[in-house]
Design a protein around this motif. Sequence first.
Motif, PDB file in Angstrom:
ATOM      1  N   GLN B  76       0.957  -1.182  -0.115  1.00 41.07           N
ATOM      2  CA  GLN B  76      -0.027  -0.045   0.097  1.00 41.07           C
ATOM      3  C   GLN B  76       0.887   1.420   0.039  1.00 41.07           C
ATOM      4  O   GLN B  76       0.636   2.178  -0.493  1.00 41.07           O
ATOM      5  N   HIS B  79       2.206   2.294  -3.244  1.00 43.69           N
ATOM      6  CA  HIS B  79       0.944   3.071  -3.978  1.00 43.69           C
ATOM      7  C   HIS B  79       0.510   4.268  -3.400  1.00 43.69           C
ATOM      8  O   HIS B  79      -0.509   4.716  -3.893  1.00 43.69           O
ATOM      9  N   ASN B  81      -0.587   4.768  -0.436  1.00 45.82           N
ATOM     10  CA  ASN B  81      -1.370   4.762   0.712  1.00 45.82           C
ATOM     11  C   ASN B  81      -0.918   4.606   1.827  1.00 45.82           C
ATOM     12  O   ASN B  81      -0.224   3.595   2.194  1.00 45.82           O
ATOM     13  N   GLY B  83      -2.625   4.449   4.662  1.00 50.33           N
ATOM     14  CA  GLY B  83      -3.814   3.853   5.616  1.00 50.33           C
ATOM     15  C   GLY B  83      -4.911   4.824   5.835  1.00 50.33           C
ATOM     16  O   GLY B  83      -4.674   6.025   5.681  1.00 50.33           O
ATOM     17  N   PRO B  91      -8.007   9.201   5.938  1.00 47.90           N
ATOM     18  CA  PRO B  91      -6.952   8.628   5.507  1.00 47.90           C
ATOM     19  C   PRO B  91      -5.843   9.239   6.311  1.00 47.90           C
ATOM     20  O   PRO B  91      -5.672  10.670   6.326  1.00 47.90           O
ATOM     21  N   TRP B  93      -2.867  10.153   5.139  1.00 50.35           N
ATOM     22  CA  TRP B  93      -2.165  11.125   4.383  1.00 50.35           C
ATOM     23  C   TRP B  93      -2.916  12.551   4.585  1.00 50.35           C
ATOM     24  O   TRP B  93      -2.132  13.522   4.694  1.00 50.35           O
TER      25      TRP B  93
END
Lengths: 335, 322
Positions: B76, B79, B81, B83, B91, B93
Motif C-alpha cells: 500500500q 501505491h 496509501n 492507510g 486517510p 495522508w
Amino acid sequence: MALLEVRDLHVWFALPSGRELHAVKGVGLDVERGELFGLIGESGCGKTTTVLALMGLLPSSASVAGSVRVDGADVLSGGEKGARAHRWTETAMVFQGSMNAFSPVKTIGWQIAEPMEIHGVASRRAARARAGELLELVGIPAAAARRYPHQFSGGMRQRAAIAMALSCEPKLLLADEPTTALDVMVQAQILELLQRLARELHLTVVLVTHDLPLVAHICDRAAVMYGGEIAEVAAVDALYHESRHPYTRMLFAATPELLGGKDVTSIPGSPPRLDQPIVGCAFRPRCDSAVVRCATDHPALAEVARGHEAACHLNDPATGVLSVPDAGQPAGGAG
Amino acid sequence: MRSGTLDYVVKRVAFALVTIFIVLTFNFVLFRLLPGSAVTDLSRVPNASPALREALAREFGLASSKWDQYLAYLDQLFHGNLGVSYVNQQPVWDNLRTDVANTVPMVALGTVVAVIAGITSGLVSAWRRRTPADYLLTNSAIAFYSFPTQWLGLMLIVLFGSYLPTTGMTTPFQIGGSFWQQAGDELQHMILPSLTIALTLYGQYTLVVRSAVLETLGEDYVLTARAKGVRTRRLLTRHVLRNAMLPIVTLMGLSFGYIVGGALLVETVFTWPGIGLAVYQAVLQRDYPMLQGAFLLLTISVVVFNLLADLLYARLDPRVSG
C-alpha cells in the motif's frame, strides 16, 4: 638608513596565573636593504615573538614597547589599524607553519590574489593573473592556481606560501623557520629559491631559524638571541670564526658537520625561565667561561669590532683576569 | 562535475534510500511489539465479547499474520496509501497534510531564528573570548540549552501569558476578518511556541559555533590572513566562519530535518495542532497507521535534510570529494 630599524623592543605576555612573561627584552636590530639577515636561537628564545611583533601580529595577551620602523615608517604606533596598512605591502611573511598557511576551503590562486585585492594593488582579474605568474616564479605551473591546498605537496605549499608573500611586492620578507617539516632535499630547494628571489627582486629577508649551517650558508649577517635578548650580532663569517660570546661559540660547536671533522658538543642545561626576573647574565648558568661578575652584572650589547656587537663581560677589559669561573657550574659539554 | 563528486553523490543517495527502508520496517515492527492494539482500546466497553473483538480486529486488518500485515503495508505504501486512521477514519495522508502544514511555519520560524542568532552569538563570543560579552553569551546559552523544553515553554506562558496567546493556532470563535487579520492572529499564536524552540536551539548553536570558531581561530591560516592585512569582518566571514561552518552544516541538517517532525513537547504544551501533537495523541490512542505515517514522514525529512547537508558539505569542503 637601514630598511628595518628595531629599537628597544620589549614584549610581555600576561600569563593566566597573573604573572608576566618578559619574552623579548630590549631587542634592537638594523637590517640593511637587500640584506639576508639571520635571527638564530633555541626554541623559546623569543625569535618568533620578535618577528610577529614586527608586523604587530601578537595576540591581545601581549603588550609591546619600543619602536619598529620599516623604510622609515613606524609600524607599531597606529595600533592594529596602523599596522594593517603596512602588512604585506611593506612587510610580508612566510610562516613557521606554512604547511597550514592556506585555508583548506579556498583555492591557492584565490588566497594568493586576496592581498592584492584588499590592498588595491590589482583588480580581481589582474590579481588572479598575477597569482599564476607568481606561482611560475616559484616553480609551480600557473594552472595549479585553481587547485586546493590539500592537492599540493608540502614543498609545493611552501613555495606557494613564498609566492603569496611576494604578491604585493614587499620590501621586507620575514621567513620564520620556512624549512622545518620539509625533507632535506626540499629544504635546499626552498632556500635556494629564497636566495634567488632576494637577489632578483632586491628583497630584504629576515630568516628566523635554529638551523645554524643554514644561516651560515645563505645569510650575510645574523643575530644570535638568547633569553629574549640579542647576545651577538655580526657578519656570518665573523660569528663563526671570531665569535665574541660563549653562547655563539658553543652553538657552533654543537652543530654536526657533514664530514664529521670535529666532535659535536651539546650545551648543558636549559634556557632560562622568562617569567621571573634574571639577575646578571642570562646565559651564566650554562656558560663554560663565566666569571664572578656574570652573576651580578647584566652585560650590555657593545661593539667589539667594526660591525660586530656582543653582550658578554669577557669582552670588557675591566672584567680582568682575576675573575675565576663559577665552580658550581658544569664545565664544557659532552665532548 | 568531477567523477569523485558524482561518486560521492550516488553513494550518499543510495545510503539515504537504504536508511529509509530500514526505518520503515523498524516502524512497523516497533508498534506491533507493544502490548495491546487498537482493538484492546476500542473494545474496552462493558460486556465486550470475544466476537466483537474479533470482528474489530478483522475490520482493522489485524487478524492476519504479522508478515502478511507487513507485506500489505509495504504494498500500500508503494501505491501512496498510508492507510486510514483508526481514530477518525480519515486517510492518514490527509490528517498528516493538515498537521504538517500547521507545524512547518511554527517550527521553521523558531529554527531559522535560532540558527541565525546562534551563529552570530557563537562567533561573537569566540572572537571576544574571555570578555564579559563572552561570559554572558556562553552562560546564557548553557542555561537555555539545559532547560527542559516543556519547562521553558511553561515559564514563557507564566511570563508572557497575559500578553500573548498560549494555546492553539487561532483565536476561537473569531470568524471572518481579512486574510491579513487571520495571518496576524496566527503569527501571534506562533510567537511563544516558536520562541521556546528558538531558545533551546539557540543555546545549542551558540555552544557548537563557539567551539568550532575557537578551534579555527587558532589555525595558522587565520594568522596568515591577518598578516595579509585582511580586515576583521572579512577575516571572520571569509576565513574563520567559512571553515568553522563545516561541522555546523551537519547540525543544521539535523535541525531542519526535525522541522517536519514537529516538536512534540512544545506542541503539547501549547496545544499547537501540528504533527507533534498528532503523534502524542496517536500514541495515547494506539493509532498505528497514524504513527507509522508520521514516523515515515519524519524519517524521510531527517534523511533528506541530512543528505542535503552532506551534499552541501561536499560543496563547502573540497577535501571531501577530492
